[in-house]
Design a protein around this motif. Structure first.
Motif, PDB file in Angstrom:
ATOM      1  N   VAL B 110       0.807  -1.230   0.000  1.00  0.00           N
ATOM      2  CA  VAL B 110       0.000   0.000   0.000  1.00  0.00           C
ATOM      3  C   VAL B 110       0.838   1.277   0.000  1.00  0.00           C
ATOM      4  O   VAL B 110       0.310   2.364  -0.212  1.00  0.00           O
ATOM      5  N   ASN B 111       2.138   1.154   0.227  1.00  0.00           N
ATOM      6  CA  ASN B 111       2.966   2.371   0.327  1.00  0.00           C
ATOM      7  C   ASN B 111       3.410   2.867  -1.048  1.00  0.00           C
ATOM      8  O   ASN B 111       4.588   2.856  -1.392  1.00  0.00           O
ATOM      9  N   TYR B 112       2.430   3.314  -1.828  1.00  0.00           N
ATOM     10  CA  TYR B 112       2.716   3.797  -3.184  1.00  0.00           C
ATOM     11  C   TYR B 112       3.726   4.955  -3.138  1.00  0.00           C
ATOM     12  O   TYR B 112       4.526   5.126  -4.047  1.00  0.00           O
ATOM     13  N   GLU B 113       3.645   5.765  -2.079  1.00  0.00           N
ATOM     14  CA  GLU B 113       4.544   6.929  -1.996  1.00  0.00           C
ATOM     15  C   GLU B 113       6.011   6.505  -2.034  1.00  0.00           C
ATOM     16  O   GLU B 113       6.850   7.212  -2.602  1.00  0.00           O
ATOM     17  N   ASP B 114       6.321   5.333  -1.481  1.00  0.00           N
ATOM     18  CA  ASP B 114       7.707   4.852  -1.523  1.00  0.00           C
ATOM     19  C   ASP B 114       8.077   4.372  -2.933  1.00  0.00           C
ATOM     20  O   ASP B 114       9.220   4.511  -3.358  1.00  0.00           O
ATOM     21  N   CYS B 141       2.125  -9.638 -11.321  1.00  0.00           N
ATOM     22  CA  CYS B 141       0.684  -9.496 -11.056  1.00  0.00           C
ATOM     23  C   CYS B 141      -0.019  -9.067 -12.339  1.00  0.00           C
ATOM     24  O   CYS B 141       0.622  -8.888 -13.365  1.00  0.00           O
ATOM     25  N   ASP B 142      -1.323  -8.896 -12.258  1.00  0.00           N
ATOM     26  CA  ASP B 142      -2.069  -8.252 -13.327  1.00  0.00           C
ATOM     27  C   ASP B 142      -2.220  -6.793 -12.896  1.00  0.00           C
ATOM     28  O   ASP B 142      -2.735  -6.502 -11.818  1.00  0.00           O
ATOM     29  N   SER B 143      -1.769  -5.871 -13.744  1.00  0.00           N
ATOM     30  CA  SER B 143      -1.720  -4.461 -13.328  1.00  0.00           C
ATOM     31  C   SER B 143      -3.097  -3.881 -13.014  1.00  0.00           C
ATOM     32  O   SER B 143      -3.212  -3.003 -12.158  1.00  0.00           O
ATOM     33  N   LEU B 144      -4.127  -4.339 -13.745  1.00  0.00           N
ATOM     34  CA  LEU B 144      -5.428  -3.651 -13.623  1.00  0.00           C
ATOM     35  C   LEU B 144      -6.550  -4.486 -13.003  1.00  0.00           C
ATOM     36  O   LEU B 144      -7.590  -3.926 -12.652  1.00  0.00           O
ATOM     37  N   ALA B 145      -6.347  -5.792 -12.847  1.00  0.00           N
ATOM     38  CA  ALA B 145      -7.472  -6.662 -12.460  1.00  0.00           C
ATOM     39  C   ALA B 145      -8.145  -6.235 -11.152  1.00  0.00           C
ATOM     40  O   ALA B 145      -9.347  -6.394 -10.985  1.00  0.00           O
ATOM     41  N   LEU B 146      -7.378  -5.676 -10.221  1.00  0.00           N
ATOM     42  CA  LEU B 146      -7.976  -5.273  -8.936  1.00  0.00           C
ATOM     43  C   LEU B 146      -8.070  -3.748  -8.818  1.00  0.00           C
ATOM     44  O   LEU B 146      -8.095  -3.208  -7.705  1.00  0.00           O
ATOM     45  N   GLU B 147      -8.128  -3.056  -9.954  1.00  0.00           N
ATOM     46  CA  GLU B 147      -8.083  -1.594  -9.929  1.00  0.00           C
ATOM     47  C   GLU B 147      -9.118  -0.950  -8.992  1.00  0.00           C
ATOM     48  O   GLU B 147      -8.781  -0.026  -8.246  1.00  0.00           O
ATOM     49  N   PRO B 148     -10.372  -1.422  -8.976  1.00  0.00           N
ATOM     50  CA  PRO B 148     -11.335  -0.773  -8.070  1.00  0.00           C
ATOM     51  C   PRO B 148     -10.890  -0.827  -6.599  1.00  0.00           C
ATOM     52  O   PRO B 148     -11.249   0.030  -5.808  1.00  0.00           O
ATOM     53  N   LEU B 149     -10.115  -1.839  -6.265  1.00  0.00           N
ATOM     54  CA  LEU B 149      -9.672  -1.997  -4.883  1.00  0.00           C
ATOM     55  C   LEU B 149      -8.335  -1.284  -4.642  1.00  0.00           C
ATOM     56  O   LEU B 149      -8.123  -0.682  -3.592  1.00  0.00           O
ATOM     57  N   THR B 150      -7.451  -1.363  -5.613  1.00  0.00           N
ATOM     58  CA  THR B 150      -6.084  -0.871  -5.392  1.00  0.00           C
ATOM     59  C   THR B 150      -5.888   0.582  -5.822  1.00  0.00           C
ATOM     60  O   THR B 150      -5.007   1.261  -5.298  1.00  0.00           O
ATOM     61  N   PHE B 152      -4.457   1.482  -8.385  1.00  0.00           N
ATOM     62  CA  PHE B 152      -3.068   1.524  -8.843  1.00  0.00           C
ATOM     63  C   PHE B 152      -2.902   2.469 -10.041  1.00  0.00           C
ATOM     64  O   PHE B 152      -2.069   3.380 -10.021  1.00  0.00           O
ATOM     65  N   ALA B 153      -3.682   2.236 -11.089  1.00  0.00           N
ATOM     66  CA  ALA B 153      -3.538   3.076 -12.288  1.00  0.00           C
ATOM     67  C   ALA B 153      -3.909   4.516 -11.959  1.00  0.00           C
ATOM     68  O   ALA B 153      -3.249   5.460 -12.425  1.00  0.00           O
ATOM     69  N   ALA B 154      -4.940   4.685 -11.148  1.00  0.00           N
ATOM     70  CA  ALA B 154      -5.372   6.046 -10.784  1.00  0.00           C
ATOM     71  C   ALA B 154      -4.243   6.806 -10.103  1.00  0.00           C
ATOM     72  O   ALA B 154      -4.136   8.027 -10.238  1.00  0.00           O
TER      73      ALA B 154
END
Lengths: 278, 330
Positions: B110-114, B141-150, B152-154
């Motif tokens: 979860v530490n995207y900032e790092d 991993c799959d970059s987008l499969a869990l996008e609503p939860l993660t 990540f792309a946003a």
């Protein structure tokens, strides 16, 4: 049909009072001369009465494993009574985490089926605990049991299920043998649901790792070293996966086990070459 | 979606962890000191865990951005990968993750900032060199499969959009493109979709959305102006593969506008020896691992002649639709 050596569940309980209702329900019969711990056996499972404490639970689990040479895919269940400050007497809990209070070590049973009861953190303590400080279920065997069971099986097949026998309103000193029996007997439905799930998982895993059907015909006819037998097992599985049925009789001209292995490899290679040619 | 969520004690208060836990409010939460206690322990069965995967929320420590393995890339020589997520919610029989990890659970760092800091350092180190660094986010991993939860792309697309000297590849088998469609297209962020032909998809890709649905998602992104890529990796052998792959490529390029595709890559089915061994042990009944493979320099793959036939044929077919300079072999 499963042979008696393939009973796919081992139960570890601390007290005879915990064992009795289970022995009755699952028609387990006592086995004589099985070492220092009472062992019971039924069609699908074995049960050992370990005595209280994590060391006893680990030792009794190891005894079962050692005495019966159970396969790696066997399920293990530690069943018994426990205390919890906030829970009602008689409530059943399955552990989703086990913490050994003395060592601080944590264990995580793999909950890959829908539990038929609530789950909780189990805190394994060395002495009966009457000061319930948190929401944990206090017990005396789970950490030792789990560590031993995972040495013989996999974390998805090792679980601990406790029925609450004491809480803030009713301390552990009040619990009698009869009460323990009654508490376990009253939760047999939940216990059986967990047992059925574990047996199904064990069976599934066992079927995947069962020896190939043709293995015996080969090992009866030729003398394989341990390494060769491992290779044989793998080759037969590979041939089985591509729907070829290797028959030992076809290799009757082979004198040594090594020649048989070469022959089986050739069969695989020819199958691959046929497919590659299209 | 997930019935159990393990959470590292140290990141329980992290805003992203809190947001994920809020979305998974019905799940059982279990705390742990370090995700490895659950993910890396011995005595676990990947195959059984797939029945009911758990999510593990953790903080990524150590090296966050790593050089990509040799041969992994799209022409640039400065290739890196980073993994906000370990494992994938889909169940593709050929996927090397099954042999790479002991656990089938998914770990979300979860530490995207790092990650941003580490990426910034790599980009700065690349400076104004002639080759922009390329960062791959879908290796583990799959970059987008869990996008609503993660999300990540946003989070990462705006980061890369502000750093046009670098490029980001989002690799996916999912149809989770809603988040991207809500963002302004970034020229240096490529949405790369992996495909295998239908008979192989049906046989080997459990849980993966159908090919038409994924093509639809890709086309929507393309129409919105996103650079998109096609990934035919691994190419799997099957009897009569020529007709199967010919028809498949025809169907794909019937939907996808080839002229503004960012890239197409293709690679043969290959696994490191130990990973192949682990996967064959997990699936003893699986034909894919049972025969027709051989080991060369530590990699298990089809025989050389088969690899050459498969790759040459597919590359030639693809070249009917896409200019050569956009096609890469992995």
């Amino acid at each position: 049909m499963e042979t008696p050596r393939e009973r796919l569940l081992h139960l570890v309980v601390a007290l005879p009072a915990e064992a009795h209702p289970l022995a009755e329900r699952f028609r387990l019969k006592g086995l004589e001369g099985r070492g220092p711990w009472p062992v019971f056996e039924g069609e699908e499972m074995r049960l050992v009465v370990s005595g209280p404490g994590k060391v006893a639970a680990a030792a009794a689990a190891s005894h079962l494993q050692g005495s019966f040479g159970a396969p790696k895919q066997i399920a293990w269940l530690n069943l018994g009574i426990g205390g919890c400050g906030d829970a009602s007497l008689g409530e059943a809990f399955l552990a989703h985490k086990i913490t050994d209070r003395a060592s601080g070590k944590n264990y995580y049973p793999g909950l890959i089926f829908k539990p038929p009861c609530r789950t909780a953190v189990f805190l394994t303590v060395d002495q009966p605990e009457a000061r319930y400080q948190g929401p944990e279920v206090y017990d005396m065997e789970a950490s030792g049991f789990f560590e031993a069971a995972c040495a013989f099986s996999t974390a998805e097949l090792a679980h601990s299920l406790k029925i609450i026998s004491d809480n803030r309103a009713s301390p552990p000193q009040n619990v009698t043998r009869k009460q323990v029996e009654a508490l376990i007997a009253a939760r047999l439905e939940v216990i059986e649901a967990v047992i059925r799930q574990l047996l199904a998982l064990g069976r599934e895993l066992r079927s995947l790792h069962r020896d190939p059907a043709a293995l015996e015909a080969f090992t009866e006819r030729w003398r394989f070293t341990v390494t060769q037998e491992r290779q044989l097992r793998r080759l037969l599985r590979q041939l089985q996966a591509i729907e070829l049925k290797p028959e030992a009789a076809r290799f009757s001209g082979c004198k040594a086990a090594g020649d048989v292995l070469s022959g089986l490899r050739e069969e695989l290679d020819s199958a691959a070459a046929r497919e590659a040619r299209g | 979606m997930f019935e159990t969520v393990y959470v590292e004690e140290a990141i329980q208060g992290h805003p992203r962890a809190k947001a994920v836990l809020k979305r998974l409010a019905g799940a059982t939460q279990v705390t742990c000191h370090h995700f490895g206690e659950v993910f890396n322990r011995k005595a676990q069965n990947f195959r059984l865990q797939k029945r009911r995967r758990a999510l593990i929320l953790a903080g990524k420590r150590g090296r966050l951005v790593l050089p990509a393995p040799a041969g992994y890339g799209l022409g640039s020589r400065r290739n890196f990968y980073f993994s906000h997520l370990l494992n994938c919610p889909y169940d593709c029989r050929y996927c090397f993750l099954q042999g790479l990890y002991r656990s089938a659970h998914l770990v979300l760092f979860v530490n995207y900032e790092d990650f941003f800091r580490a990426l910034e350092e790599e980009i700065a180190e690349a400076g104004g060199g002639s080759e922009p660094p390329c960062f791959f986010s879908g290796y583990d991993c799959d970059s987008l499969a869990l996008e609503p939860l993660t999300g990540f792309a946003a989070a990462f697309v705006p980061f890369f959009a502000a750093r046009p000297r670098a490029c980001l590849e989002l690799r996916t088998k999912s149809v989770q493109v809603k988040g991207l469609l809500e963002l302004e297209p970034a020229r240096n962020c490529i949405a790369a979709f992996s495909f295998t032909p239908r008979p192989l998809h049906e046989r080997h890709e459990e849980g993966v959305p159908s090919i038409p649905r994924r093509l639809e998602a890709l086309v929507r992104l393309q129409e919105r102006g996103w650079p998109v890529g096609l990934r035919f990796d691994p190419l799997l052998y099957l009897e009569g593969f020529e007709a199967v792959y010919r028809d498949f490529f025809a169907a794909v390029f019937d939907r996808v506008r080839a002229e503004n595709l960012h890239s197409v890559s293709l690679g043969n089915f290959r696994l490191p020896r130990d990973i192949h061994w682990a996967m064959a042990g997990l699936y003893p009944e699986e034909k894919l691992f049972a025969f027709g493979l051989e080991e060369r320099e530590g990699l298990v793959s089809y025989r050389e002649a088969v690899v050459a036939r498969l790759l040459d044929f597919c590359q030639e077919e693809i070249s009917k639709y896409v200019p050569e300079e956009k096609v890469f072999r992995c």
